[in-house]
Design a protein around this motif. Structure first.
Motif, PDB file in Angstrom:
ATOM      1  N   ILE A  14       0.819  -1.233   0.157  1.00 11.14           N
ATOM      2  CA  ILE A  14       0.148   0.039   0.172  1.00 11.14           C
ATOM      3  C   ILE A  14       0.791   1.304   0.038  1.00 11.14           C
ATOM      4  CG2 ILE A  14      -1.801   1.154   1.247  1.00 11.14           C
ATOM      5  CD1 ILE A  14      -2.662  -1.394   2.706  1.00 11.14           C
ATOM      6  N   PRO A  15       0.937   2.148  -0.923  1.00  9.17           N
ATOM      7  CA  PRO A  15       1.687   3.173  -0.887  1.00  9.17           C
ATOM      8  C   PRO A  15       1.646   4.134   0.217  1.00  9.17           C
ATOM      9  CG  PRO A  15      -0.214   3.531  -2.534  1.00  9.17           C
ATOM     10  CD  PRO A  15      -0.295   2.301  -2.048  1.00  9.17           C
ATOM     11  N   LYS A  16       2.802   4.633   0.549  1.00 11.12           N
ATOM     12  CA  LYS A  16       2.985   5.395   1.702  1.00 11.12           C
ATOM     13  C   LYS A  16       2.603   4.942   2.916  1.00 11.12           C
ATOM     14  CE  LYS A  16       4.932   8.099   0.782  1.00 11.12           C
ATOM     15  NZ  LYS A  16       6.328   8.122   0.323  1.00 11.12           N
ATOM     16  N   CYS A  17       2.699   3.486   3.224  1.00 11.38           N
ATOM     17  CA  CYS A  17       2.739   2.783   4.357  1.00 11.38           C
ATOM     18  C   CYS A  17       4.105   1.934   4.872  1.00 11.38           C
ATOM     19  CB  CYS A  17       1.704   1.811   4.173  1.00 11.38           C
ATOM     20  SG  CYS A  17      -0.029   2.717   4.191  1.00 11.38           S
ATOM     21  N   ALA A  18       5.141   2.459   4.443  1.00 14.00           N
ATOM     22  CA  ALA A  18       6.548   1.914   5.082  1.00 14.00           C
ATOM     23  C   ALA A  18       6.659   0.691   4.160  1.00 14.00           C
ATOM     24  CB  ALA A  18       6.502   1.631   6.523  1.00 14.00           C
ATOM     25  N   GLY A  19       5.937   0.263   3.168  1.00 13.22           N
ATOM     26  CA  GLY A  19       6.256  -0.967   2.333  1.00 13.22           C
ATOM     27  C   GLY A  19       7.609  -1.169   1.913  1.00 13.22           C
ATOM     28  N   THR A  20       8.185   0.283   1.410  1.00 12.41           N
ATOM     29  CA  THR A  20       9.488   0.025   0.582  1.00 12.41           C
ATOM     30  C   THR A  20      10.589  -0.938   1.452  1.00 12.41           C
ATOM     31  OG1 THR A  20       9.063   1.965  -0.606  1.00 12.41           O
ATOM     32  CG2 THR A  20      11.291   0.972  -0.684  1.00 12.41           C
ATOM     33  N   ALA A  21      10.402  -0.642   2.806  1.00 16.04           N
ATOM     34  CA  ALA A  21      11.206  -1.243   3.698  1.00 16.04           C
ATOM     35  C   ALA A  21      11.079  -2.925   3.796  1.00 16.04           C
ATOM     36  CB  ALA A  21      11.005  -0.771   4.928  1.00 16.04           C
ATOM     37  N   VAL A  22       9.949  -3.308   3.378  1.00 17.94           N
ATOM     38  CA  VAL A  22       9.476  -4.649   3.466  1.00 17.94           C
ATOM     39  C   VAL A  22       9.651  -5.196   1.897  1.00 17.94           C
ATOM     40  CG1 VAL A  22       7.458  -6.441   3.596  1.00 17.94           C
ATOM     41  CG2 VAL A  22       7.848  -4.466   5.324  1.00 17.94           C
ATOM     42  N   ARG A  23       9.309  -4.400   0.917  1.00 12.19           N
ATOM     43  CA  ARG A  23       9.320  -5.015  -0.317  1.00 12.19           C
ATOM     44  C   ARG A  23      10.649  -5.196  -1.074  1.00 12.19           C
ATOM     45  NH1 ARG A  23       7.780  -0.861  -3.830  1.00 12.19           N
ATOM     46  NH2 ARG A  23       9.982  -0.779  -4.698  1.00 12.19           N
ATOM     47  N   ARG A  24      11.678  -4.342  -0.759  1.00 14.23           N
ATOM     48  CA  ARG A  24      12.872  -4.472  -1.070  1.00 14.23           C
ATOM     49  C   ARG A  24      13.721  -5.808  -0.775  1.00 14.23           C
ATOM     50  NH1 ARG A  24      15.105   1.694  -0.891  1.00 14.23           N
ATOM     51  NH2 ARG A  24      14.057   2.541  -2.672  1.00 14.23           N
TER      52      ARG A  24
END
Length: 269
Positions: A14-24
Protein backbone atom coordinates in the motif's frame (compact mmCIF):
# COMPACT_ATOMS: atom_id res chain seq x y z
CA UNK A 1 3.33 -6.32 -4.85
CA UNK A 2 5.39 -9.42 -4.20
CA UNK A 3 4.16 -12.96 -4.94
CA UNK A 4 6.02 -16.13 -4.05
CA UNK A 5 4.42 -19.40 -5.12
CA UNK A 6 6.91 -21.66 -3.32
CA UNK A 7 6.02 -20.27 0.10
CA UNK A 8 2.48 -19.20 -0.89
CA UNK A 9 2.85 -15.62 0.34
CA UNK A 10 1.84 -12.24 -1.09
CA UNK A 11 2.87 -8.79 0.09
CA UNK A 12 0.51 -6.01 -1.03
CA UNK A 13 2.42 -2.76 -0.97
CA UNK A 14 0.00 0.00 0.00
CA UNK A 15 1.63 3.30 -1.02
CA UNK A 16 3.07 5.50 1.73
CA UNK A 17 2.77 2.79 4.39
CA UNK A 18 6.45 1.95 4.97
CA UNK A 19 6.13 -0.85 2.41
CA UNK A 20 9.39 -0.12 0.60
CA UNK A 21 11.34 -1.35 3.63
CA UNK A 22 9.46 -4.66 3.36
CA UNK A 23 9.24 -5.02 -0.41
CA UNK A 24 12.92 -4.50 -1.17
CA UNK A 25 14.17 -7.41 0.99
CA UNK A 26 11.49 -9.62 -0.60
CA UNK A 27 12.20 -8.72 -4.23
CA UNK A 28 14.64 -11.61 -4.59
CA UNK A 29 11.72 -13.95 -3.76
CA UNK A 30 9.29 -12.36 -6.22
CA UNK A 31 7.85 -14.90 -8.67
CA UNK A 32 5.21 -12.66 -10.19
CA UNK A 33 6.51 -12.73 -13.74
CA UNK A 34 4.43 -9.79 -14.92
CA UNK A 35 6.06 -7.36 -12.52
CA UNK A 36 9.28 -6.48 -10.78
CA UNK A 37 11.87 -3.69 -10.82
CA UNK A 38 11.38 -1.26 -12.47
CA UNK A 39 7.87 -1.24 -11.05
CA UNK A 40 6.55 1.58 -13.23
CA UNK A 41 5.94 0.13 -16.67
CA UNK A 42 3.43 0.11 -19.52
CA UNK A 43 0.35 -2.10 -19.60
CA UNK A 44 -1.50 -2.66 -22.91
CA UNK A 45 -4.88 -1.61 -21.46
CA UNK A 46 -4.01 0.57 -18.47
CA UNK A 47 -1.12 2.60 -19.89
CA UNK A 48 1.80 3.26 -17.58
CA UNK A 49 1.03 1.93 -14.12
CA UNK A 50 2.87 1.36 -10.87
CA UNK A 51 2.89 -2.41 -10.51
CA UNK A 52 4.02 -2.06 -6.91
CA UNK A 53 0.71 -0.44 -5.92
CA UNK A 54 -2.17 -2.20 -7.71
CA UNK A 55 -5.53 -2.20 -5.84
CA UNK A 56 -7.51 -5.43 -5.59
CA UNK A 57 -10.15 -4.38 -8.14
CA UNK A 58 -7.44 -3.78 -10.75
CA UNK A 59 -5.82 -7.12 -9.96
CA UNK A 60 -9.11 -8.96 -10.36
CA UNK A 61 -9.88 -7.38 -13.73
CA UNK A 62 -6.45 -7.24 -15.37
CA UNK A 63 -4.27 -9.73 -13.46
CA UNK A 64 -6.54 -12.67 -12.56
CA UNK A 65 -3.66 -15.04 -11.76
CA UNK A 66 -2.12 -12.55 -9.34
CA UNK A 67 -5.54 -11.92 -7.81
CA UNK A 68 -6.01 -15.66 -7.30
CA UNK A 69 -2.73 -15.71 -5.37
CA UNK A 70 -4.01 -12.98 -3.04
CA UNK A 71 -7.11 -15.07 -2.36
CA UNK A 72 -5.35 -18.43 -2.00
CA UNK A 73 -2.05 -17.51 -0.29
CA UNK A 74 -1.10 -15.88 2.99
CA UNK A 75 -1.40 -12.17 2.15
CA UNK A 76 0.34 -9.41 4.11
CA UNK A 77 -0.06 -5.63 4.19
CA UNK A 78 0.87 -2.59 6.28
CA UNK A 79 -1.56 0.25 7.02
CA UNK A 80 -0.91 3.72 8.38
CA UNK A 81 -2.69 6.53 10.18
CA UNK A 82 -4.50 8.32 7.31
CA UNK A 83 -3.60 11.82 8.54
CA UNK A 84 0.16 11.27 8.47
CA UNK A 85 -0.16 9.18 5.29
CA UNK A 86 -1.93 12.04 3.48
CA UNK A 87 0.95 14.42 4.25
CA UNK A 88 3.38 11.84 2.90
CA UNK A 89 1.24 11.37 -0.22
CA UNK A 90 1.36 15.10 -0.95
CA UNK A 91 5.14 15.00 -0.66
CA UNK A 92 5.30 12.03 -3.03
CA UNK A 93 3.12 13.79 -5.61
CA UNK A 94 5.51 16.74 -5.54
CA UNK A 95 8.49 14.43 -6.00
CA UNK A 96 7.03 12.30 -8.81
CA UNK A 97 4.34 14.43 -10.41
CA UNK A 98 5.88 17.89 -10.31
CA UNK A 99 9.51 16.83 -10.56
CA UNK A 100 10.46 19.08 -7.64
CA UNK A 101 12.33 18.54 -4.42
CA UNK A 102 10.14 19.29 -1.43
CA UNK A 103 13.06 21.02 0.29
CA UNK A 104 13.16 23.65 -2.45
CA UNK A 105 9.52 24.64 -2.00
CA UNK A 106 8.34 27.52 0.12
CA UNK A 107 5.48 26.99 2.55
CA UNK A 108 3.17 28.81 0.11
CA UNK A 109 4.21 26.49 -2.73
CA UNK A 110 3.66 23.45 -0.53
CA UNK A 111 0.19 24.72 0.40
CA UNK A 112 -0.63 25.24 -3.28
CA UNK A 113 0.27 21.63 -4.09
CA UNK A 114 -1.68 20.44 -1.05
CA UNK A 115 -4.79 22.37 -2.13
CA UNK A 116 -4.48 21.06 -5.69
CA UNK A 117 -4.38 17.50 -4.36
CA UNK A 118 -7.49 18.02 -2.26
CA UNK A 119 -9.32 19.66 -5.15
CA UNK A 120 -8.44 16.82 -7.55
CA UNK A 121 -9.41 14.04 -5.14
CA UNK A 122 -12.66 15.79 -4.20
CA UNK A 123 -13.73 15.69 -7.85
CA UNK A 124 -13.14 11.95 -8.30
CA UNK A 125 -16.14 9.61 -8.31
CA UNK A 126 -16.44 7.65 -5.09
CA UNK A 127 -16.65 4.44 -7.12
CA UNK A 128 -13.27 5.01 -8.80
CA UNK A 129 -11.28 1.79 -8.31
CA UNK A 130 -7.87 3.17 -9.21
CA UNK A 131 -6.41 6.66 -9.26
CA UNK A 132 -4.07 7.59 -12.13
CA UNK A 133 -0.33 7.17 -11.82
CA UNK A 134 0.31 10.71 -10.59
CA UNK A 135 -2.12 10.23 -7.71
CA UNK A 136 -1.72 6.52 -6.92
CA UNK A 137 -0.11 7.37 -3.57
CA UNK A 138 -3.48 8.82 -2.51
CA UNK A 139 -5.32 5.56 -3.20
CA UNK A 140 -7.46 4.51 -0.26
CA UNK A 141 -5.82 1.81 1.87
CA UNK A 142 -9.07 -0.14 2.03
CA UNK A 143 -8.80 -0.76 -1.73
CA UNK A 144 -5.83 -3.07 -1.06
CA UNK A 145 -7.50 -4.97 1.77
CA UNK A 146 -11.24 -5.21 1.02
CA UNK A 147 -13.12 -5.99 -2.19
CA UNK A 148 -16.92 -6.03 -2.49
CA UNK A 149 -17.08 -5.50 1.29
CA UNK A 150 -15.14 -8.73 1.90
CA UNK A 151 -11.65 -8.57 3.48
CA UNK A 152 -9.20 -10.58 1.36
CA UNK A 153 -5.88 -9.92 3.11
CA UNK A 154 -5.17 -12.17 6.08
CA UNK A 155 -2.35 -10.39 7.91
CA UNK A 156 -2.74 -6.61 8.19
CA UNK A 157 -0.42 -4.75 10.55
CA UNK A 158 -0.10 -1.06 11.45
CA UNK A 159 3.26 0.38 10.39
CA UNK A 160 4.21 0.64 14.05
CA UNK A 161 4.28 -3.18 14.17
CA UNK A 162 6.29 -3.86 11.03
CA UNK A 163 8.56 -6.13 13.11
CA UNK A 164 5.64 -8.51 13.67
CA UNK A 165 4.95 -8.67 9.95
CA UNK A 166 8.62 -9.42 9.35
CA UNK A 167 8.55 -12.25 11.91
CA UNK A 168 5.49 -13.84 10.34
CA UNK A 169 6.96 -13.64 6.84
CA UNK A 170 10.14 -15.28 8.13
CA UNK A 171 8.05 -18.05 9.68
CA UNK A 172 6.43 -18.69 6.28
CA UNK A 173 9.81 -18.77 4.55
CA UNK A 174 11.32 -21.14 7.12
CA UNK A 175 14.93 -22.21 6.75
CA UNK A 176 14.90 -22.68 2.99
CA UNK A 177 15.79 -19.06 2.23
CA UNK A 178 17.69 -16.24 3.98
CA UNK A 179 15.56 -14.49 6.57
CA UNK A 180 14.01 -11.12 5.94
CA UNK A 181 16.36 -8.93 7.97
CA UNK A 182 15.44 -5.80 9.86
CA UNK A 183 16.07 -2.79 7.66
CA UNK A 184 18.46 -0.11 8.73
CA UNK A 185 16.96 3.23 9.71
CA UNK A 186 18.26 4.75 6.47
CA UNK A 187 16.27 2.18 4.46
CA UNK A 188 13.12 2.55 6.53
CA UNK A 189 13.16 6.30 5.96
CA UNK A 190 14.38 6.21 2.36
CA UNK A 191 11.37 8.27 1.28
CA UNK A 192 11.50 10.72 4.18
CA UNK A 193 10.60 14.25 3.10
CA UNK A 194 12.97 17.03 4.19
CA UNK A 195 12.44 20.78 4.09
CA UNK A 196 14.61 23.76 4.93
CA UNK A 197 14.55 24.60 8.62
CA UNK A 198 13.09 28.03 7.85
CA UNK A 199 12.26 30.27 4.90
CA UNK A 200 15.28 32.53 5.41
CA UNK A 201 17.63 29.57 5.20
CA UNK A 202 15.94 28.41 2.01
CA UNK A 203 16.47 31.80 0.36
CA UNK A 204 20.11 32.02 1.43
CA UNK A 205 20.85 28.53 0.15
CA UNK A 206 19.41 29.39 -3.24
CA UNK A 207 22.23 31.91 -3.59
CA UNK A 208 25.10 30.01 -1.98
CA UNK A 209 24.00 26.52 -3.06
CA UNK A 210 26.64 26.12 -5.83
CA UNK A 211 29.41 27.13 -3.40
CA UNK A 212 28.03 24.71 -0.79
CA UNK A 213 28.03 21.86 -3.31
CA UNK A 214 31.73 22.45 -4.06
CA UNK A 215 32.49 22.69 -0.34
CA UNK A 216 30.83 19.33 0.32
CA UNK A 217 33.27 17.62 -2.02
CA UNK A 218 36.12 18.74 0.24
CA UNK A 219 34.46 17.88 3.54
CA UNK A 220 34.38 14.46 5.23
CA UNK A 221 31.02 12.67 5.14
CA UNK A 222 30.44 13.34 8.85
CA UNK A 223 30.74 17.10 8.31
CA UNK A 224 28.38 16.97 5.36
CA UNK A 225 25.80 15.15 7.50
CA UNK A 226 26.13 17.77 10.23
CA UNK A 227 25.51 20.44 7.62
CA UNK A 228 22.32 18.67 6.53
CA UNK A 229 21.08 18.38 10.12
CA UNK A 230 21.61 22.11 10.57
CA UNK A 231 19.93 22.99 7.28
CA UNK A 232 16.99 20.54 7.01
CA UNK A 233 14.20 19.16 9.18
CA UNK A 234 11.55 16.56 8.45
CA UNK A 235 8.49 17.85 6.65
CA UNK A 236 6.26 17.15 9.68
CA UNK A 237 8.34 19.44 11.87
CA UNK A 238 8.34 22.26 9.35
CA UNK A 239 4.78 22.05 7.99
CA UNK A 240 2.85 20.37 10.80
CA UNK A 241 0.52 23.31 11.31
CA UNK A 242 -0.36 23.25 7.61
CA UNK A 243 -1.30 19.56 7.53
CA UNK A 244 -3.02 19.84 10.91
CA UNK A 245 -5.20 22.72 9.76
CA UNK A 246 -8.95 22.22 10.11
CA UNK A 247 -9.78 22.06 6.38
CA UNK A 248 -7.11 19.42 5.73
CA UNK A 249 -8.20 17.24 8.64
CA UNK A 250 -11.83 17.63 7.58
CA UNK A 251 -10.95 16.42 4.08
CA UNK A 252 -9.00 13.41 5.36
CA UNK A 253 -11.79 12.54 7.80
CA UNK A 254 -14.30 12.49 4.95
CA UNK A 255 -12.31 11.10 2.01
CA UNK A 256 -10.52 8.44 4.07
CA UNK A 257 -13.34 7.60 6.49
CA UNK A 258 -13.10 3.87 5.75
CA UNK A 259 -9.31 3.99 6.14
CA UNK A 260 -9.65 5.62 9.55
CA UNK A 261 -11.92 2.79 10.65
CA UNK A 262 -9.55 0.20 9.16
CA UNK A 263 -6.48 1.64 10.84
CA UNK A 264 -8.22 1.95 14.22
CA UNK A 265 -9.38 -1.66 14.05
CA UNK A 266 -5.97 -3.02 13.06
CA UNK A 267 -4.17 -0.92 15.68
CA UNK A 268 -6.36 -2.43 18.42
CA UNK A 269 -5.58 -6.03 17.45
Amino acid sequence: MIINHDFRIVFLHIPKCAGTAVRRPLESLNQWQEAGPPWRRAHPDLGVVDYAHLPLAVLRTHFPDAFASVVDYRAFALVRDPYSRFASSVSERIRWGEGALLAKLSRAELKKSLDESIDYLSRQPSSSCCLPLGYIHFQRQRDYIVLDNAPLVDAVYPVERVAQLREEVNACIGTAKPKMAECAASQQHANAALMYRNEGLRRVHRVVGPLTARLRRLLPASASKRMDRWMYVHRDQCARSLFDSEYVRDFVSSYYADDLDLYARVARM
